[in-house]
Write a protein that holds these residues in place. Structure first.
Motif, PDB file in Angstrom:
ATOM      1  N   GLY A 466      82.982  94.517  16.072  1.00 52.22           N
ATOM      2  CA  GLY A 466      84.132  94.011  15.336  1.00 52.22           C
ATOM      3  C   GLY A 466      85.446  94.671  15.711  1.00 52.22           C
ATOM      4  N   ILE A 467      85.541  95.174  16.945  1.00 46.77           N
ATOM      5  CA  ILE A 467      86.821  95.737  17.391  1.00 46.77           C
ATOM      6  C   ILE A 467      87.749  94.558  17.698  1.00 46.77           C
ATOM      7  N   PRO A 468      88.985  94.567  17.148  1.00 49.10           N
ATOM      8  CA  PRO A 468      89.891  93.444  17.425  1.00 49.10           C
ATOM      9  C   PRO A 468      90.144  93.356  18.931  1.00 49.10           C
ATOM     10  N   PRO A 469      90.095  92.156  19.499  1.00 50.57           N
ATOM     11  CA  PRO A 469      90.304  92.017  20.954  1.00 50.57           C
ATOM     12  C   PRO A 469      91.692  92.516  21.350  1.00 50.57           C
ATOM     13  N   MET A 470      91.744  93.432  22.282  1.00 49.06           N
ATOM     14  CA  MET A 470      93.022  93.996  22.745  1.00 49.06           C
ATOM     15  C   MET A 470      92.886  94.287  24.229  1.00 49.06           C
ATOM     16  N   THR A 471      94.009  94.681  24.828  1.00 44.57           N
ATOM     17  CA  THR A 471      93.985  95.099  26.216  1.00 44.57           C
ATOM     18  C   THR A 471      93.097  96.337  26.358  1.00 44.57           C
ATOM     19  N   ALA A 472      92.413  96.425  27.471  1.00 40.67           N
ATOM     20  CA  ALA A 472      91.512  97.558  27.690  1.00 40.67           C
ATOM     21  C   ALA A 472      92.248  98.876  27.497  1.00 40.67           C
ATOM     22  N   GLY A 473      91.637  99.799  26.791  1.00 44.31           N
ATOM     23  CA  GLY A 473      92.217 101.123  26.606  1.00 44.31           C
ATOM     24  C   GLY A 473      93.150 101.202  25.416  1.00 44.31           C
ATOM     25  N   LEU A 474      93.474 100.069  24.829  1.00 45.02           N
ATOM     26  CA  LEU A 474      94.409 100.080  23.702  1.00 45.02           C
ATOM     27  C   LEU A 474      93.731 100.400  22.362  1.00 45.02           C
ATOM     28  N   PRO A 475      92.559  99.811  22.068  1.00 49.90           N
ATOM     29  CA  PRO A 475      91.922 100.151  20.786  1.00 49.90           C
ATOM     30  C   PRO A 475      91.681 101.658  20.701  1.00 49.90           C
ATOM     31  N   ARG A 476      91.748 102.127  19.505  1.00 44.36           N
ATOM     32  CA  ARG A 476      91.552 103.547  19.314  1.00 44.36           C
ATOM     33  C   ARG A 476      90.519 103.680  18.195  1.00 44.36           C
ATOM     34  N   ILE A 477      89.262 103.856  18.612  1.00 44.87           N
ATOM     35  CA  ILE A 477      88.199 103.869  17.624  1.00 44.87           C
ATOM     36  C   ILE A 477      87.858 105.311  17.291  1.00 44.87           C
ATOM     37  N   GLU A 478      88.037 105.617  16.014  1.00 46.10           N
ATOM     38  CA  GLU A 478      87.796 106.983  15.571  1.00 46.10           C
ATOM     39  C   GLU A 478      86.389 107.032  14.967  1.00 46.10           C
ATOM     40  N   VAL A 479      85.539 107.836  15.566  1.00 46.17           N
ATOM     41  CA  VAL A 479      84.166 107.920  15.079  1.00 46.17           C
ATOM     42  C   VAL A 479      83.940 109.309  14.490  1.00 46.17           C
ATOM     43  N   LYS A 480      83.491 109.319  13.250  1.00 44.47           N
ATOM     44  CA  LYS A 480      83.259 110.606  12.600  1.00 44.47           C
ATOM     45  C   LYS A 480      81.762 110.872  12.522  1.00 44.47           C
ATOM     46  N   PHE A 481      81.354 111.985  13.088  1.00 49.03           N
ATOM     47  CA  PHE A 481      79.964 112.421  13.033  1.00 49.03           C
ATOM     48  C   PHE A 481      79.882 113.520  11.989  1.00 49.03           C
ATOM     49  N   LEU A 482      78.942 113.392  11.081  1.00 53.11           N
ATOM     50  CA  LEU A 482      78.851 114.390  10.033  1.00 53.11           C
ATOM     51  C   LEU A 482      77.387 114.795   9.843  1.00 53.11           C
ATOM     52  N   ILE A 483      77.116 116.066   9.954  1.00 48.22           N
ATOM     53  CA  ILE A 483      75.765 116.554   9.680  1.00 48.22           C
ATOM     54  C   ILE A 483      75.781 117.105   8.258  1.00 48.22           C
TER      55      ILE A 483
END
Lengths: 645, 222
Positions: A466-483
């Motif tokens: 579900g990442i909005p379609p954008m130019t390559a390298g433009l989306p900025r997906i922040e992923v949080k890993f939590l233990i």
């Protein structure tokens, strides 16, 4: 005692060989015994016969193991959270019968009694038994527990343990590392600050943890270990020798005979235990050809044999010291945990590793090494329940044993949370797309210390969708890993530019999905209070039936003739009464009836025990017990010699 | 298809790790006081204290305590502390605050003064690896590598001394609110940290080759 629900929050040690349940009684943790009076529940699960629904656990399953090994499963902890490709070594040594069609990456399935069970399901049966033991003890439902796991368990192994709890009808409030739990149990009595090492050599796993104790805070500084190293491995060495000797000397293909292998396994375990106290011991096992396998083994021989395995515990200890930035002499106290630490050579090795003799110190063995983990789990349960006078200052700060990483291009691993980080711990990473209009990104999460993904343990593959379609390298997906505080990984993601929460599809590499766990929940009646009443009645009926069928066979035993006329008449009366009560539905009078018959047959049981003891050999005892008490192992009762150990 | 992006600044306007412990943005800190603060906050935030609270409170505790642990871990280690502070100050480093992040990035930028030595060392490493794969061990080559190991370790030691001096200089500039001096130290420290992680990666490779046990059998340590 234990009137409130929070007081019934129990601590469970789900061990490779034995499992225990404990709770905090006032200021002291206590082990809750089973209905057969034993504090240890052997981690053995047996499916008695096809069609019969009742699954046996513990001593009852253990006795079945000897006669029909293909119906019983033990050491299942070795399979928790693992895939078919990483248990090749295990399969050489343990008679696990796996389903033939398991694919790599799939959760294992074990075949028992014509059915298939996943390792968490087998563990759930053990947990359910412990839960029922506790409920019997409290006379009230138990729904929440703290369960211990080896400190070096990875995410998949921890998740599998938590799943097992859920299947058993237990809400797992916390997974606690076994060595840390042991430290808590010791710490309760001695509020002393300093550095403590816990050396935990159990049935199938080895852990070393180094803790800093400060005013009630138990801060783990470093942990290390080996999740396939334990007393089982020592047994296997002795077993291999016995099998070789029988095959060459007697010409018997011993390895093909599960019953014989199991009888030998029991004999070598007894020999191993005897060698902790004696300089030598004898093994004797009846062979199918009517001969006996007899073998003398000295402690010196045994020590030479096991030395290479014991040495495998040394490097994890050194690594933990290095990670903690400490020298052996910095360790103030060493605590020994796990049955295998009763072996004198183990105690000696630990003393050498931590330079104890030079400092006039000895490792601590004051608390029973088989029980200390469960006791500590009860302490942690008490802390979670809000604490008591004994625990209100206590707080446990544990660490994650393995580094968490993500696979980057070229199969390398970028570490995002280092091992020995205090948990809960988190890391935030940013990802982007490589192609215009790309709407999903795949992330591979791993655990382990090696640099290449193929050498680490794959935890899960996440698909960010579900990442909005954008130019390559433009989306900025922040992923949080939590233990979290259980050592379990959680992942969440958000696309920073659009603010859309990215959807995460998780495919655990060796885990069950939520839906699968849900479908495996044992007997749905485990949860509600009303069902608890019903189960109590069912159990009371089972108990009555057990004693009735045992008494029915009693006249066949020579001891019966030693009873007086009055005693026999009284027993007859009570039998008739109990048969009526069993069919009626009143729990209290049924219990009273069973208790009365139990009392009346006590003298007979004593006479029978005397006869059994004098007829010496253990193998014979078991056979006669089985023959004369009928259902025998199904339910040890005072009139049956229950514990065959 | 996935690309991994380096973190930019740690937090924009949020509470910093220094704020959590009520510490000024200085690089010499009282670690005993830091530990006391960590224990005190742990006793307020740890999930064990919220085990019987609502789901929302549990989630809050999980967030707060993970943040606390991350903060303590970062500030406790002087190098991680420096990297974090530089990031707060808007500086960019090649290798962020963790070591051995992305092995691909290792070979990228050789510090100019080390070009010659690194070139030679890489040749030796390649040769040694080739030898080891054939089951051979050249004592002369091993000797060269061991000497290089000693030399690079010495560089690391002297670099750490430089770094300690930079911390003192930064703290002094902070006290004096001397922005020029602060900027000077920031640039110097970024260069030092980059150099440090470069040297450490190099040393790790040398250690790996010197302690190589053979290609077979070594399994993941899990």
């Amino acid at each position: 005692m234990a009137e409130t629900e929070s007081a019934r929050l129990v601590g469970i040690d789900l061990g490779t060989t034995n499992s225990l349940v404990a709770f905090m009684q006032g200021d002291q943790p206590q082990i809750i015994p089973g209905d057969d009076g034993s504090r240890l529940v052997p981690s053995v699960v047996a499916i008695p016969a096809a069609g019969k629904e009742r699954v046996l656990v513990g001593n009852r399953a253990r006795s079945l193991l000897l006669n029909t090994p293909d119906r019983a499963v033990y050491s299942v902890k070795r399979l928790m959270g693992r895939g078919v490709d990483d248990i090749t070594e295990e399969l050489k040594l343990f008679p696990f019968r796996l389903a033939a069609d398991i694919q790599p990456g799939e959760v294992l399935r074990i075949e028992v009694g014509g059915q298939q069970y996943t390792p968490p399901e087998i563990s759930a049966y053990i947990l359910r038994q412990l839960k029922q033991n506790a409920e019997r003890y409290f006379g009230a439902p138990v729904t929440q527990a703290v369960i211990t796991v080896p400190a070096y368990f990875n995410d998949a192994q921890r998740q599998a343990t938590k799943d097992a709890g859920r299947m058993a009808g237990l809400e797992v409030l916390r997974l606690v590392n076994e060595p840390t739990a042991a430290a808590l149990a010791y710490g309760l009595d001695r509020q002393k600050d300093g550095i403590v090492a816990v050396y935990d050599l159990g049935g199938g796993t080895f852990d070393i943890s180094i803790l800093k104790l400060h005013e009630g805070i138990f801060e783990v500084i470093a942990t290390n270990g080996d999740t396939h190293l334990g007393g089982d491995d020592l047994d296997n060495l002795l077993l291999a020798i016995a099998l070789d000797e029988i095959e060459t000397e007697e010409g018997i293909p011993a390895r093909q005979q599960p019953e014989l292998v199991q009888a030998l396994r029991n004999a070598v375990i007894d020999a191993k235990i005897a060698l902790s106290a004696n300089d030598s011991t004898r093994m004797e096992v009846a062979l199918p050809n009517g001969q006996h396998y007899r073998r003398e083994i000295t402690r010196a021989q045994f020590q030479r044999l096991i030395e290479p395995i014991l040495q495998r515990t040394a490097e994890p200890c050194r690594q933990a010291l290095r990670d903690a930035g400490l020298r052996p002499a910095d360790i103030g106290e060493v605590v020994l945990v796990g049955g295998s630490t009763r072996i004198p050579r183990v105690q000696q090795l630990v003393s050498e590793l931590f330079e104890l003799p030079a400092r006039g110190k000895k490792p601590h063995t004051e608390l029973n090494p088989d029980e200390v983990v469960a006791l500590g789990a009860a302490v942690q349960a008490n802390i979670l329940a809000g604490g008591s006078a004994a625990t209100e200052e206590m707080l446990l700060l544990d660490v994650t044993p393995l580094s968490l990483g993500i696979e980057s291009l070229g199969g390398a691993v970028a570490k995002i949370i280092q091992r020995n980080s205090t948990i809960p711990a988190s890391a935030t990473e940013h990802f982007t797309t490589g192609v215009d209009g790309q709407t999903n990104v795949a992330i591979h999460v791993l655990q382990g210390e090696r640099e290449l993904a193929k050498d680490c343990r794959s935890l899960a593959r996440f698909d960010l969708k579900g990442i909005p379609p954008m130019t390559a390298g433009l989306p900025r997906i922040e992923v949080k890993f939590l233990i979290d505080a259980n050592g379990l990984l959680h992942v969440s993601a958000v696309e920073a530019r659009s603010g859309t929460q990215a959807e995460i599809a998780v495919k655990p590499t060796y885990g069950l999905t939520d839906e699968q766990v849900e479908s495996m929940i044992l007997d749905s009646f485990d949860n509600a209070e009303a069902d608890f009443q019903e189960r109590q009645l069912i159990e009371a009926r089972n108990e009555a039936s057990t004693i009735l069928s045992a008494v029915e066979k009693a006249p066949q035993h020579p001891a019966w003739q030693q009873l007086t006329e009055e005693e026999r008449a009284k027993i007859g009366e009570l039998v008739t009464e109990l048969e009526i009560l069993r069919d009626a539905g009143d729990l209290d009078s049924l219990r009273r009836g069973t208790e009365a018959l139990d009392q009346a047959t006590r003298h007979f049981a004593e006479l029978m025990m005397d006869a059994t003891v004098s007829s010496a050999l253990r193998g014979e005892t078991m056979d006669t017990a089985d023959a004369k008490i009928g259902e025998g192992p199904a339910a040890p009762h005072p009139i049956a010699p229950a514990d065959f150990r | 298809m996935q690309s991994h992006v380096q973190n930019s600044t740690a937090s924009d306007g949020e509470q910093t790790y220094f704020d959590m412990f009520s510490l000024p943005r200085k690089l010499t800190i009282d670690t005993a006081a830091l530990e006391r603060g960590f224990y005190k906050l742990s006793r307020q935030l740890h999930p064990d204290l919220y085990a019987r609270k609502s789901a929302a409170e549990q989630a809050w505790s999980l967030r707060q305590s993970s943040l606390l642990n991350d903060a303590y871990r970062t500030l406790k280690d002087p190098v991680a502390r420096t990297a974090y502070l530089l990031k707060l100050e808007g500086m960019r480093m090649e290798d962020e605050n963790t070591e051995n992040r992305d092995p691909r990035a290792k070979q990228n930028r050789v510090p100019a003064d080390l070009l010659e030595e690194v070139f030679e060392l890489n040749m030796q490493l390649e040769e040694m690896r080739a030898n080891l794969k054939m089951g051979e061990d050249d004592p002369a080559l091993r000797g060269d590598l061991e000497r290089a190991q000693v030399q690079f370790k010495a560089m690391l030691t002297s670099l750490d001394e430089d770094l300690r001096r930079a911390w003192a200089a930064w703290d002094a500039a902070m006290d004096a609110s001397d922005d020029a001096a602060k900027n000077e130290q920031k640039d110097a420290m970024v260069a030092m940290l980059d150099r440090r992680s470069y040297l450490r990666n190099l040393l790790r490779e040398v250690d790996g080759v010197l302690t190589w046990q053979g290609a077979v059998g070594e399994k993941a340590n899990i």
